[in-house]
Write an enzyme that holds these catalytic residues in place. Sequence first.
Site, PDB file in Angstrom:
ATOM      1  N   ASN A  57       0.813  -1.287   0.135  1.00  0.00           N
ATOM      2  CA  ASN A  57       0.140   0.205  -0.618  1.00  0.00           C
ATOM      3  C   ASN A  57       0.718   1.373  -0.422  1.00  0.00           C
ATOM      4  OD1 ASN A  57      -2.003   1.473   0.363  1.00  0.00           O
ATOM      5  ND2 ASN A  57      -2.798   1.228   1.949  1.00  0.00           N
ATOM      6  N   ASP A  58       1.236   2.492  -0.856  1.00  0.00           N
ATOM      7  CA  ASP A  58       1.917   2.804  -1.446  1.00  0.00           C
ATOM      8  C   ASP A  58       1.575   3.846  -0.377  1.00  0.00           C
ATOM      9  OD1 ASP A  58       3.990   2.456  -3.202  1.00  0.00           O
ATOM     10  OD2 ASP A  58       2.173   3.012  -4.652  1.00  0.00           O
ATOM     11  N   CYS A  59       0.383   3.826   0.168  1.00  0.00           N
ATOM     12  CA  CYS A  59      -0.271   5.336   1.115  1.00  0.00           C
ATOM     13  C   CYS A  59      -0.558   5.040   2.270  1.00  0.00           C
ATOM     14  CB  CYS A  59      -1.147   5.677   0.267  1.00  0.00           C
ATOM     15  SG  CYS A  59      -1.952   6.414  -1.588  1.00  0.00           S
ATOM     16  N   GLN A 116       5.734   9.424  -1.610  1.00  0.00           N
ATOM     17  CA  GLN A 116       6.690   8.028  -2.094  1.00  0.00           C
ATOM     18  C   GLN A 116       7.858   8.223  -1.804  1.00  0.00           C
ATOM     19  OE1 GLN A 116       3.200   8.362  -3.325  1.00  0.00           O
ATOM     20  NE2 GLN A 116       3.051   6.795  -1.363  1.00  0.00           N
TER      21      GLN A 116
END
Length: 811
Positions: free
Chosen positions: A482-484, A499
């Site tokens: 989950n990049d977020c 990021q």
Amino acid sequence: MKYGFFDDEAKEYVIQDPKTPFPWINYLGNDDFFSLISNTAGGYSFYKDAKFRRLNRYRYNNVPMDNGGRYFYINDGESIWSPGWKPVKTALEEYECRHGLSYTKIKGKKNNLSAEVTFFVPLGSWVEIQKMVLKNNGDQAKSFKLFSYNEWCLWNAEDDQNNLQRNLSTGEIEIKDSTIYHKTEYKERRNHFAFYHVNDSIDGYDTDRESFVGLYNELSSPEVVVSGEASNSEAHGWSPIASHYKEITLQPGEQKELIFLLGYVENEEDKKWESKGVINKEKSDQLIEKFNTVEKVDQAFKELAAYWDNLLSVISIDHDDDKLSRMVNIWNQYQCMVTFNMSRSASFFEVGIGRGMGFRDSNQDLIGFVHQVPEKARQRIIDIASTQFPDGSCYHQYQPLTKRGNDAIGGGFNDDPMWLILGTISYIKESGDFTILDEMVPFDNDPSLAQTLFDHLRISFDHVINNLGPNGLPLIGRADWNDCLNLNCFSNDPNESFQTTENNTEGSKAESLMIAGLFVVYGNDYVELCEVLGKEEEVERAKGHVAKMKEAVKQKGWDGEWFLRAYDFYGNKVGSDENEEGKIFIESQGWCSMAEIGLEEGLVKKSLDSVKERLDTPYGIVLNNPAFTEYKIEYGEISTYPKGYKENAGIFCHNNPWIMIAETKIGRGNQAWDYYKKISPAYLEDIQKLHKVEPYVYCQMIAGKDAYIPGEGKNSWLSGTAAWNFYAVVHYILGIQPDYYGLRVDPCIPSDWKEYTVNRKFRGSDYEITIKNPNQIEKGHVTLSVNGEEIVGNLIPFKQGRKYKVIATIS
Ligand code: GLC
Ligand code: GLC
């Protein structure tokens, strides 16, 4: 409300109304040259890299949406119209767009004239072919004027839109007979040019945009088209275009074919010029020569169809559910291939100027296409692994043009390394090719640092155990899948990216249960690989670490009814009933359940029941619940999205199949199937108006239950969803899994399925596997009869070059 239908026989989606709820697009090209094309012919082409080698301009998020593409105009004296309806938008008597496998056919009919254009990129050539068939369907001769239109991009798609002080002065073109060449910057640092050709004489042309369109007109009513005559403009700077003009008369019933070619050419430094200032056209002449007749073009089109038939013949099913069949046999596989080609670089949502190939994305994509093109998968694995660092961490992305890690984004996403184990093992299980493990593969693209690919896998495994937090769980780093979920960011500055901003990992206690589950799943796979390779010591060592991780999850990662999601920077629980928002997350339920952690104690069942209770919706499973309603600086980007969208409680389709697979682990085929149908596009035809995006491909996100309009899809085409859903349905529901020594049959299905057949090509043998479910159960003991002989176990052995007829009975 429907806008079209599936033509399964032709492997096409047929659109009958140009006003789809969003542009419905397709991809052309399979090797180096690619195009995007919408159902009204919007879109653009590029060579290899959508940022650095863009052929034609496209303005994203335009008004109206999707304005710009390769357009044709017809002026027949009565009306002005376009075969794809746009940009003119004159009502057509007939309109049809057929999106097929690497081609699109668009047809319009008006005032007794029909115009059909087939767009495709032939295999192995750097050109988009536009084959136009014009036909007079009336009983009187018909005279009309035809204009083509293509606006050149000055190559670098980002600079093209930004650097106008320079760009309005640099454009250069050349015109020779029926070909218009685009040669901006060719005289200095570029060795490439593009051209737009038609295989017939022309009566005029335009190459300067404002002369063609008129400064106060729009693409819907270009001045030249309205006036009915080309202006023969020559672009010097401003905005160069390519437009052919031709006057045509057709007798009643007469048909005329024209081949338009949009091509790309590279010349060696010493062969750039024919004479001073005049480009050497040898290669473009050859390319034109290759496709300058209908026969040649039709032949190339046939080859493209054969290429696809072959790719799709590796896995196909006979099943009485048409929707499932069209997903598995055609569209899901097609999308997997496009995703392999594009990664996340160019769609109508990804503007093609940002991301390269993601380390985690590309490894996951691989599970969707490895059976079609194992040799390309092999190269991909080596390219990806070459961007790993010696300590096992990885560049998060690499550039397709250079294959080097992308410094702008860097590394530090601690899930990245484990995906290399998934990618590599999937390749070996499909191909049986263990030699890939002995390949010497660089670290950080530095050949002097090369070690074997097997070493890369060991180092990937070790990266997790070398980076454990206070609870013995994996440290999350910048983010996991989950990049977020940015637990170490603490960003207060709207101008920085979550990021890439300075990461606060020093002293952080942020740990990820998603990586813990991932580690157990692929750690077990790694152990099995070491067993197969006879590396006994490594087996024992790795087993020990996997067992420890399982224990840590049970001790520190269980919240009572589900798995926690993480611990934050301070060591507080994320995804716990104690939290007010974000009590439960999908990723750790998926991964810890797939890892079967606490299976005996009932944790997996509990976790999945909680998913059903709290995350399931009519449109799919949301990522977390309750959604975040305010910015939590210690959580990062996830809490910036409005509730119900993207990672904040959207239905992030990529992770839904993790739950489907987990359901199959506990034998709940009905539930797995129910989740599958909710997001599988072919089942959403009846809610197209709401769903908005294409009914033939998966989208990244569907608005969740807290959103303003639940069920609305976004970001179609380029998503890990394609590979994961294909993998979930074929490997775990239909139950055909490649393994080191053969194909394994292990279905988990809805109980009302009685029988289906999977046709599989595997390492040079053909399998026809019929699964029978006489007792109407979801999962059970599998008995195999192989070519009439009963065998023990559920693994179909294999020998090269055989035909296997298999009956698998579940009881
Ligand atoms: C996008 C990214 C992928 C990430 C996911 C969830 O799909 O490409 O890398 O895992 O979003 O944030
Ligand atoms: C993923 C997420 C997106 C996020 C992006 C950052 O694509 O879906 O929400 O902004 O990653 O790289």
